[in-house]
Design an enzyme around this catalytic site. Structure first.
Site, PDB file in Angstrom:
ATOM      1  N   ASP A  59       4.937   0.160  12.039  1.00 27.70           N
ATOM      2  CA  ASP A  59       3.666  -0.295  11.697  1.00 27.70           C
ATOM      3  C   ASP A  59       3.657  -1.671  11.692  1.00 27.70           C
ATOM      4  O   ASP A  59       2.785  -2.459  11.671  1.00 27.70           O
ATOM      5  CB  ASP A  59       3.690  -0.112   9.941  1.00 27.70           C
ATOM      6  CG  ASP A  59       3.426   1.260   9.680  1.00 27.70           C
ATOM      7  OD1 ASP A  59       3.857   1.782   8.380  1.00 27.70           O
ATOM      8  OD2 ASP A  59       3.205   2.167  10.365  1.00 27.70           O
ATOM      9  N   ARG A 116       0.778  14.265  13.614  1.00 26.72           N
ATOM     10  CA  ARG A 116       1.248  14.024  12.211  1.00 26.72           C
ATOM     11  C   ARG A 116       0.953  15.298  11.504  1.00 26.72           C
ATOM     12  O   ARG A 116       0.489  15.457  10.534  1.00 26.72           O
ATOM     13  CB  ARG A 116       0.414  12.938  11.620  1.00 26.72           C
ATOM     14  CG  ARG A 116       0.358  11.552  12.217  1.00 26.72           C
ATOM     15  CD  ARG A 116      -0.164  10.321  11.609  1.00 26.72           C
ATOM     16  NE  ARG A 116       0.566  10.040  10.382  1.00 26.72           N
ATOM     17  CZ  ARG A 116       0.312   8.972   9.679  1.00 26.72           C
ATOM     18  NH1 ARG A 116      -0.796   8.384   9.944  1.00 26.72           N
ATOM     19  NH2 ARG A 116       0.734   8.627   8.628  1.00 26.72           N
ATOM     20  N   ILE A 128       8.163   6.482  17.201  1.00 27.06           N
ATOM     21  CA  ILE A 128       7.920   7.332  15.792  1.00 27.06           C
ATOM     22  C   ILE A 128       6.721   8.004  16.239  1.00 27.06           C
ATOM     23  O   ILE A 128       6.559   9.463  15.887  1.00 27.06           O
ATOM     24  CB  ILE A 128       7.662   6.451  14.690  1.00 27.06           C
ATOM     25  CG1 ILE A 128       8.905   5.576  14.623  1.00 27.06           C
ATOM     26  CG2 ILE A 128       7.448   7.360  13.451  1.00 27.06           C
ATOM     27  CD1 ILE A 128      10.166   6.076  14.237  1.00 27.06           C
ATOM     28  N   ARG A 139      -8.351  -0.818   4.627  1.00 28.44           N
ATOM     29  CA  ARG A 139      -7.705  -0.010   4.144  1.00 28.44           C
ATOM     30  C   ARG A 139      -6.196  -0.480   3.751  1.00 28.44           C
ATOM     31  O   ARG A 139      -5.650   0.223   2.830  1.00 28.44           O
ATOM     32  CB  ARG A 139      -7.257   1.333   5.200  1.00 28.44           C
ATOM     33  CG  ARG A 139      -8.606   1.944   5.732  1.00 28.44           C
ATOM     34  CD  ARG A 139      -8.217   3.166   6.563  1.00 28.44           C
ATOM     35  NE  ARG A 139      -7.061   3.910   5.702  1.00 28.44           N
ATOM     36  CZ  ARG A 139      -6.795   5.069   5.972  1.00 28.44           C
ATOM     37  NH1 ARG A 139      -7.008   5.451   7.465  1.00 28.44           N
ATOM     38  NH2 ARG A 139      -5.846   5.788   5.344  1.00 28.44           N
ATOM     39  N   LYS A 184       0.962  -1.251   0.103  1.00 26.44           N
ATOM     40  CA  LYS A 184       0.270   0.005   0.003  1.00 26.44           C
ATOM     41  C   LYS A 184       0.846   1.361  -0.043  1.00 26.44           C
ATOM     42  O   LYS A 184       0.628   2.318  -0.768  1.00 26.44           O
ATOM     43  CB  LYS A 184      -0.868  -0.030   1.073  1.00 26.44           C
ATOM     44  CG  LYS A 184      -1.541   1.501   1.402  1.00 26.44           C
ATOM     45  CD  LYS A 184      -2.241   1.530   2.697  1.00 26.44           C
ATOM     46  CE  LYS A 184      -1.605   1.578   4.147  1.00 26.44           C
ATOM     47  NZ  LYS A 184      -1.136   2.838   4.442  1.00 26.44           N
ATOM     48  N   ASN A 185       1.737   1.385   0.810  1.00 25.40           N
ATOM     49  CA  ASN A 185       2.634   2.591   1.097  1.00 25.40           C
ATOM     50  C   ASN A 185       3.588   2.800   0.109  1.00 25.40           C
ATOM     51  O   ASN A 185       4.337   3.740   0.182  1.00 25.40           O
ATOM     52  CB  ASN A 185       3.411   2.469   2.469  1.00 25.40           C
ATOM     53  CG  ASN A 185       2.357   2.596   3.533  1.00 25.40           C
ATOM     54  OD1 ASN A 185       1.194   3.063   3.309  1.00 25.40           O
ATOM     55  ND2 ASN A 185       2.709   2.139   4.626  1.00 25.40           N
ATOM     56  N   ARG A 195      -4.639  10.399   4.692  1.00 21.61           N
ATOM     57  CA  ARG A 195      -3.669  11.451   4.933  1.00 21.61           C
ATOM     58  C   ARG A 195      -2.719  11.332   3.645  1.00 21.61           C
ATOM     59  O   ARG A 195      -2.235  12.383   3.449  1.00 21.61           O
ATOM     60  CB  ARG A 195      -2.691  10.954   6.231  1.00 21.61           C
ATOM     61  CG  ARG A 195      -3.499  11.107   7.431  1.00 21.61           C
ATOM     62  CD  ARG A 195      -2.599  10.872   8.573  1.00 21.61           C
ATOM     63  NE  ARG A 195      -1.522  11.650   8.749  1.00 21.61           N
ATOM     64  CZ  ARG A 195      -1.671  13.107   9.080  1.00 21.61           C
ATOM     65  NH1 ARG A 195      -2.915  13.426   9.617  1.00 21.61           N
ATOM     66  NH2 ARG A 195      -0.982  13.901   9.111  1.00 21.61           N
ATOM     67  N   CYS A 251      -5.197  12.583  13.450  1.00 15.50           N
ATOM     68  CA  CYS A 251      -5.038  11.150  13.557  1.00 15.50           C
ATOM     69  C   CYS A 251      -4.998  10.435  14.800  1.00 15.50           C
ATOM     70  O   CYS A 251      -4.385  11.052  15.521  1.00 15.50           O
ATOM     71  CB  CYS A 251      -3.716  10.747  12.460  1.00 15.50           C
ATOM     72  SG  CYS A 251      -3.399   8.942  12.356  1.00 15.50           S
TER      73      CYS A 251
HETATM   74  C1  EPZ Z   1       4.494   6.852   6.574  1.00 12.44           C
HETATM   75  O1  EPZ Z   1       3.683   7.968   7.196  1.00 12.44           O
HETATM   76  C2  EPZ Z   1       3.279   5.709   6.384  1.00 12.44           C
HETATM   77  N1  EPZ Z   1       2.332   5.949   5.541  1.00 12.44           N
HETATM   78  C3  EPZ Z   1       3.019   5.262   7.757  1.00 12.44           C
HETATM   79  O2  EPZ Z   1       2.178   4.057   7.723  1.00 12.44           O
HETATM   80  C4  EPZ Z   1       4.051   4.869   8.620  1.00 12.44           C
HETATM   81  O3  EPZ Z   1       3.686   4.736   9.818  1.00 12.44           O
HETATM   82  C5  EPZ Z   1       5.157   6.285   8.657  1.00 12.44           C
HETATM   83  O4  EPZ Z   1       5.343   6.526   7.345  1.00 12.44           O
HETATM   84  C6  EPZ Z   1       6.270   5.695   9.438  1.00 12.44           C
HETATM   85  O5  EPZ Z   1       6.876   4.580   9.086  1.00 12.44           O
HETATM   86  C7  EPZ Z   1       2.614   6.042   4.104  1.00 12.44           C
HETATM   87  O6  EPZ Z   1       3.663   5.802   3.679  1.00 12.44           O
HETATM   88  C8  EPZ Z   1       1.309   6.275   3.343  1.00 12.44           C
HETATM   89  P1  EPZ Z   1       6.467  10.469   8.819  1.00 12.44           P
HETATM   90  P2  EPZ Z   1       4.022   9.400   7.175  1.00 12.44           P
HETATM   91  O7  EPZ Z   1       6.093  11.421   7.978  1.00 12.44           O
HETATM   92  O8  EPZ Z   1       4.879   9.687   6.121  1.00 12.44           O
HETATM   93  C9  EPZ Z   1       6.554  13.433  12.324  1.00 12.44           C
HETATM   94  C10 EPZ Z   1       0.221   2.523   7.877  1.00 12.44           C
HETATM   95  O9  EPZ Z   1      -0.111   2.076   8.746  1.00 12.44           O
HETATM   96  N2  EPZ Z   1       6.418  14.478  11.242  1.00 12.44           N
HETATM   97  O10 EPZ Z   1       7.579   9.619   8.433  1.00 12.44           O
HETATM   98  O11 EPZ Z   1       2.884  10.283   7.550  1.00 12.44           O
HETATM   99  C11 EPZ Z   1       5.504  12.516  12.294  1.00 12.44           C
HETATM  100  O12 EPZ Z   1       4.334  13.430  13.152  1.00 12.44           O
HETATM  101  C12 EPZ Z   1       0.781   3.961   7.927  1.00 12.44           C
HETATM  102  O13 EPZ Z   1       0.464   1.980   6.692  1.00 12.44           O
HETATM  103  C13 EPZ Z   1       6.568  15.924  11.526  1.00 12.44           C
HETATM  104  O14 EPZ Z   1       6.657  16.006  12.651  1.00 12.44           O
HETATM  105  O15 EPZ Z   1       4.975   9.162   8.609  1.00 12.44           O
HETATM  106  C14 EPZ Z   1       5.938  11.236  12.928  1.00 12.44           C
HETATM  107  O16 EPZ Z   1       5.982  11.306  14.488  1.00 12.44           O
HETATM  108  C15 EPZ Z   1       0.539   4.788   9.432  1.00 12.44           C
HETATM  109  N3  EPZ Z   1       6.378  16.812  10.332  1.00 12.44           N
HETATM  110  C16 EPZ Z   1       7.211  11.262  12.260  1.00 12.44           C
HETATM  111  O17 EPZ Z   1       7.697  12.482  11.948  1.00 12.44           O
HETATM  112  C17 EPZ Z   1       6.358  16.266   9.115  1.00 12.44           C
HETATM  113  O18 EPZ Z   1       6.176  17.121   8.424  1.00 12.44           O
HETATM  114  C18 EPZ Z   1       7.184  10.083  11.172  1.00 12.44           C
HETATM  115  O19 EPZ Z   1       6.260  10.502  10.318  1.00 12.44           O
HETATM  116  C19 EPZ Z   1       6.138  15.024   8.669  1.00 12.44           C
HETATM  117  C20 EPZ Z   1       6.400  13.990   9.766  1.00 12.44           C
END
Ligand code: EPZ
Length: 415
Positions: free
Chosen positions: A303, A120, A325, A395, A22-23, A91, A115
Site C-alpha cells: 500500500d 483478489r 503482492i 476512500r 481505515k484497514n 471489497r 479490482c
Molecule cells: C488487505 O487487503 C488491505 N485491505 C489492502 O489494502 C492491502 O493491500 C492488502 O491487505 C495487502 O496488504 C484491507 O485491509 C481492507 P490479501 P486483502 O488478502 O486482505 C491473494 C488499501 O489500499 N489472495 O492480504 O484483500 C490476493 O489476491 C487496500 O487500503 C488469494 O489469492 O489482501 C493477493 O494477491 C488495497 N486468495 C494476496 O493474496 C484469498 O482468498 C494478498 O491479499 C485471499 C487473498
C-alpha cells in the site's frame, strides 16, 4: 466529479495530524456483529469506506453514529445478507462473512467482484471456513454459507492474506474447540482486531505472529476500543516531506508499525527522527534511487508502493521496484509518465530512472494508493497538476487537502 489541483514545488513545513487506520477500523466494525449490543470505538477516520461499512451494517439492522466517537448497536440485526449493491463498492465488506456465520450460523454475502489492482479472490477465506465445518456454496454471485455448528480447525494459508486471517480469526472466536491459523498475516491491523476480540471475551494467542491460536467461547460481550494510527497515511506524508524537500512532524504515529518504510526512506536520503509517537522528517540531501520489493508485514507494504515510486521518479539514479503482492498494481505508471517520469515496466517490476524534475499535467486516479502517488508527484511537479477521479482518494485519506494546505501546499478541490 471532483478534481484536485496542485501547484507544485513548495517545500512542506509544519505538523500533520495522523488519523485512525481505515484497514483497522473496517474489521473492527464488522466484528461488532459477533456480539449484539452497544460497541464504542475512538479514532475512527471519516472516510467513504467507513460510511460504506456503516451502510452495510445498518442494512442488516444495526444503528450507528459517528460523532466524536463511533457508536454502533448491533442488538437489532435481523438479516445475514450483504447485498451486491453495497459489497461491489468496497471489497472489505467480505469481513462480515466470518462474524455472521459464527454468530448466526448462516450468511449470504455477495462476492466482491474484480479490482483494478488484481483478481483478489477470496478462496482462502472460503476454504478455511469449510475446514471449520461451514457448508459454502456460490450461487448467483453470492457466497451462501451455512453451518450447524462451527468447529475448531488447523488452517494453513497457502498465501498470507490480511482479511482472510481477520475473517477466520473472528469466526473461530465462537467455534467449538481450538482453531490454529498458520502462515497468518502479522499486520498491525490484525493485532488491533485481536485486541478488541480479547476485550470482548475471546481467547486468542499469537496475533502478530505467523501462528494464531483461538479457543472458541460460547459468547462475546460488546466493549470499547481505540483504532491504531494509520501507518499508510503516515508513510504517505513521510514521502510528502521527502519529495518536496520539506520538514514535517507527524503524530500520533506508531513508529513500530512503519519501521520498514522508515528504513527504506532513510536509504533514499530522508532524515527521520522518532520521538515517542511523533516522527520528525526532512530531506537534507538529494533523493537517492534505491530498489524495493513489497512484502507482507513486517516487510515494505504494497500500500506504499505507488507513493514510494513517486519519490523514485526524481531520484539520482535507477530504482527497481518489484510488486510481489498484487499482480496489477502499476496503474499509476502511465499517469506518472504523463508528468515526465521515466519508467519501464517488466512484468511485476518497474525500472524507474530518476529525472531532474516533473512537470504538472492532467492525470487520472485509478485506485486509492495510485491517487496518493499522483498527489505526491503533483506536490513536486513544476506548474499545476490536475487529478481527476479523486473519489478513490476519499476512500482512504481523511481531509487530505486540508492537512496539506496547513503545511503550505497549494492545493484545491474543484467540482
Ligand atoms: C488487505 O487487503 C488491505 N485491505 C489492502 O489494502 C492491502 O493491500 C492488502 O491487505 C495487502 O496488504 C484491507 O485491509 C481492507 P490479501 P486483502 O488478502 O486482505 C491473494 C488499501 O489500499 N489472495 O492480504 O484483500 C490476493 O489476491 C487496500 O487500503 C488469494 O489469492 O489482501 C493477493 O494477491 C488495497 N486468495 C494476496 O493474496 C484469498 O482468498 C494478498 O491479499 C485471499 C487473498
Amino acid at each position: 466529479m471532483d478534481k484536485l489541483l496542485i501547484e507544485g514545488g513548495i517545500p512542506l513545513k509544519g505538523h500533520v495530524p495522523i488519523s485512525g487506520a481505515k484497514n483497522a477500523a473496517l474489521p473492527l466494525i464488522a466484528a461488532t456483529l459477533l456480539a449484539p449490543g452497544k460497541h464504542s470505538f475512538s479514532n475512527v477516520p471519516r472516510l467513504r469506506d467507513i460510511r460504506t461499512m456503516q451502510r452495510l451494517l445498518s442494512y442488516m439492522g444495526a444503528e450507528s453514529e459517528h460523532g466524536e466517537h463511533f457508536h454502533i448497536d448491533t442488538s437489532r440485526v435481523h438479516t445475514t445478507e450483504a447485498p451486491y449493491e453495497l459489497v461491489k463498492t468496497m471489497r472489505a465488506s467480505v469481513l462480515v462473512l466470518g462474524p455472521l456465520v459464527a454468530r448466526h450460523r448462516q450468511a449470504k454475502v455477495s462476492l466482491p467482484g474484480g479490482c483494478t489492482i488484481g483478481a483478489r479472490p477470496i478462496n482462502l477465506h472460503l476454504k478455511g471456513l469449510e475446514q471449520m465445518g461451514v457448508e459454502v456454496q456460490l450461487e448467483h454471485g453470492y457466497v451462501i454459507a451455512n453451518a450447524e455448528r462451527l468447529r475448531g480447525a488447523t488452517v494453513s494459508f497457502d498465501q498470507v492474506t490480511v482479511t482472510g486471517t481477520e475473517n477466520l480469526m473472528m469466526a473461530a472466536c465462537l467455534a467449538d474447540g481450538v482453531t490454529v491459523l498458520e502462515n497468518a498475516a502479522r499486520e498491525p491491523e490484525v493485532v488491533n482486531l485481536a485486541e478488541y476480540l480479547v476485550k470482548m471475551g475471546a481467547l486468542i494467542h499469537g496475533a502478530g505472529t505467523p501462528k494464531i491460536t483461538i479457543e472458541g467461547v460460547s459468547e462475546l460481550t460488546p466493549g470499547i476500543h481505540t483504532v491504531i494510527p494509520d501507518r499508510i497515511e503516515t508513510g504517505t506524508y513521510l514521502v510528502a516531506a521527502g519529495i518536496t524537500g520539506g520538514h514535517l512532524t507527524l503524530s500520533p504515529c506508531r513508529p513500530d508499525h512503519v519501521e520498514a518504510i522508515i528504513r527504506k526512506l532513510e536509504m533514499a536520503g530522508l532524515t527521520i527522527e522518532v520521538k515517542d509517537n511523533t516522527l520528525d522528517v526532512q530531506r537534507t540531501s538529494s533523493i537517492h534511487s534505491v530498489d524495493m520489493k513489497t512484502w507482507p508485514f513486517p516487510g515494505f507494504p504494497t500500500d506504499m508502493q505507488a507513493q514510494f515510486m513517486s519519490l523514485m521518479t526524481v531520484g539520482d539514479g535507477v530504482s527497481l521496484i518489484t510488486e510481489q503482492i498484487f499482480e496489477n498494481r502499476f496503474m499509476h505508471v502511465l499517469e506518472l509518465k504523463r508528468l515526465g517520469a521515466s519508467i519501464n515496466l517488466d512484468g511485476r517490476s518497474a525500472v524507474v530512472r530518476g529525472v531532474q524534475s516533473l512537470s504538472g499535467a492532467p492525470v487520472m486516479a485509478t485506485d486509492l494508493r495510485a491517487s496518493a502517488c499522483l498527489v505526491l508527484a503533483g506536490l513536486a511537479a513544476e506548474g499545476v497538476t490536475e487529478i481527476s477521479r479523486i473519489y478513490h482518494l476519499d476512500r482512504g485519506y481523511e481531509a487530505i487537502e486540508r492537512k496539506l494546505e496547513a503545511v503550505g501546499a497549494r492545493i484545491w478541490r474543484k467540482q
